[in-house]
Write a protein that holds these residues in place. Structure first.
Motif, PDB file in Angstrom:
ATOM      1  N   VAL A  93      16.364  46.034  56.468  1.00 57.53           N
ATOM      2  CA  VAL A  93      16.794  45.096  57.607  1.00 57.53           C
ATOM      3  C   VAL A  93      17.501  46.078  58.724  1.00 57.53           C
ATOM      4  O   VAL A  93      17.335  45.459  59.930  1.00 57.53           O
ATOM      5  N   LEU A  94      17.839  47.183  58.279  1.00 55.71           N
ATOM      6  CA  LEU A  94      18.334  48.006  59.427  1.00 55.71           C
ATOM      7  C   LEU A  94      17.186  48.752  60.214  1.00 55.71           C
ATOM      8  O   LEU A  94      17.423  48.822  61.297  1.00 55.71           O
ATOM      9  N   ALA A 119      16.203  45.677  62.617  1.00 56.00           N
ATOM     10  CA  ALA A 119      17.054  45.681  63.564  1.00 56.00           C
ATOM     11  C   ALA A 119      17.073  46.862  64.622  1.00 56.00           C
ATOM     12  O   ALA A 119      16.998  46.648  65.852  1.00 56.00           O
ATOM     13  N   GLY A 122      13.950  37.673  58.350  1.00 53.63           N
ATOM     14  CA  GLY A 122      15.045  38.126  57.406  1.00 53.63           C
ATOM     15  C   GLY A 122      15.330  37.629  56.217  1.00 53.63           C
ATOM     16  O   GLY A 122      15.666  38.402  55.010  1.00 53.63           O
ATOM     17  N   VAL A 173      18.308  40.496  66.911  1.00 50.27           N
ATOM     18  CA  VAL A 173      19.016  41.189  65.745  1.00 50.27           C
ATOM     19  C   VAL A 173      19.890  40.591  65.152  1.00 50.27           C
ATOM     20  O   VAL A 173      20.060  40.516  64.009  1.00 50.27           O
ATOM     21  N   ASN A 193      12.866  35.087  63.648  1.00 49.67           N
ATOM     22  CA  ASN A 193      13.392  36.136  63.080  1.00 49.67           C
ATOM     23  C   ASN A 193      14.307  36.116  62.007  1.00 49.67           C
ATOM     24  O   ASN A 193      14.462  36.806  60.933  1.00 49.67           O
ATOM     25  N   LEU A 242      18.213  37.957  62.709  1.00 43.42           N
ATOM     26  CA  LEU A 242      17.308  38.818  61.592  1.00 43.42           C
ATOM     27  C   LEU A 242      18.318  38.938  60.588  1.00 43.42           C
ATOM     28  O   LEU A 242      18.065  38.942  59.271  1.00 43.42           O
ATOM     29  N   VAL A 243      19.618  39.531  60.937  1.00 45.32           N
ATOM     30  CA  VAL A 243      20.590  39.929  60.055  1.00 45.32           C
ATOM     31  C   VAL A 243      21.112  38.686  59.444  1.00 45.32           C
ATOM     32  O   VAL A 243      21.565  38.550  58.157  1.00 45.32           O
ATOM     33  N   ARG A 272      17.069  40.497  73.099  1.00 40.34           N
ATOM     34  CA  ARG A 272      17.102  41.405  72.050  1.00 40.34           C
ATOM     35  C   ARG A 272      18.235  41.302  70.826  1.00 40.34           C
ATOM     36  O   ARG A 272      18.109  41.667  69.968  1.00 40.34           O
ATOM     37  N   TRP A 273      19.445  41.322  71.690  1.00 41.30           N
ATOM     38  CA  TRP A 273      20.854  41.112  70.708  1.00 41.30           C
ATOM     39  C   TRP A 273      20.670  39.831  70.029  1.00 41.30           C
ATOM     40  O   TRP A 273      21.225  39.591  68.620  1.00 41.30           O
ATOM     41  N   HIS A 280      14.391  46.238  67.349  1.00 42.53           N
ATOM     42  CA  HIS A 280      14.714  45.459  68.662  1.00 42.53           C
ATOM     43  C   HIS A 280      15.543  46.226  69.402  1.00 42.53           C
ATOM     44  O   HIS A 280      15.648  46.286  70.610  1.00 42.53           O
TER      45      HIS A 280
END
Length: 243
Positions: free
Chosen positions: A10-11, A14, A129, A178, A125, A181-182, A174-175, A17
């Motif tokens: 996941v990192l 991330a 995730g 991210v 996303n 996704l997380v 993009r934020w 992005h």
């Protein structure tokens, strides 16, 4: 069941992005061979690894939806829905940009449409995730193959979204992706869903991957290199078939 935490996938996704749009060597026309290779890898993964997995998962779906004749192939219907949703979004973006161009204003979709587009990709996303979380329960090889394919897919998506939305995507979009996704990955630790639902999510994402890759490769003005796309697909296919 005890779940082994692997935070590195996941990192990595991330960070795509965070830094993907800064890879200037990928920008410009004709389209970068590396973006075409990345697209080919993503599509190869969907056809040779994800779809066969969905075919096996269809049995679980059929048990959950007994009797609906026309819904016998549920997973492929979801893949079609995924493809159709993102095709509709792309057509809306292109139409909005053409309208803005005719009005002789900036070549960007209106802010409202930007947020609708970002919300759609945020859901996309989040689903990826969550799938990433479910992959941690399986063999490491499965997790690595999925992570590579999605990382390259995210690079392709980043350049497409930046082309549509420019500084809006860099500052806000993009934020949001991210965080989504997380959040999707973290949800796996809080919510356990049935294998049937996981299969349906996988199929939706598979359809989305195919459309989101091809929509970046096909426009004539991109001057994409077919050989690079085919090479990426061929090499990753060889890798997948050899494992």
């Amino acid at each position: 069941m005890e779940h082994h935490v692997s935070i590195w996938p996941v990192l990595v996704l991330a960070l795509i992005h965070f830094f993907g749009t800064r890879l200037r060597f990928l920008a410009g026309v004709p389209r970068s061979v590396w973006l075409s290779v990345a697209g080919g890898v993503s599509v190869a993964y969907v056809f040779l690894h994800l779809f066969p997995e969905l075919s096996e998962g269809q049995e679980h779906v059929e048990e959950a939806f007994v009797g609906e004749g026309f819904l016998r192939h549920h997973v492929y219907i979801m893949a079609l829905i995924g493809l159709s949703v993102f095709y509709g979004l792309e057509r809306k973006m292109v139409s909005a940009k053409e309208e803005q161009k005719e009005k002789k204003v900036d070549n960007k979709p209106p802010p409202g449409l930007f947020w609708v587009h970002m919300a759609s990709f945020a859901i996309y996303n989040a689903l990826i995730g969550y799938i990433l979380f479910t992959r941690e329960e399986g063999p490491l090889q499965q997790l690595v193959l999925f992570s590579i394919a999605m990382a390259l897919h995210f690079v392709v998506n980043d350049f497409g979204l930046q082309e549509h939305h420019h500084d809006r995507y860099r500052k806000y979009g993009r934020w949001l992706l991210v965080l989504a996704l997380v959040a999707g990955w973290g949800t796996g630790y809080l919510v356990t869903v049935s294998h049937t639902l996981v299969v349906l999510v996988l199929s939706f994402v598979g359809g989305g991957v195919i459309l989101n890759v091809l929509k970046e490769e096909l426009p004539e003005e991109r001057k994409s290199r077919y050989w690079a796309f085919a090479l990426g697909a061929f090499l990753y296919a060889i890798l997948l078939l050899s494992l």
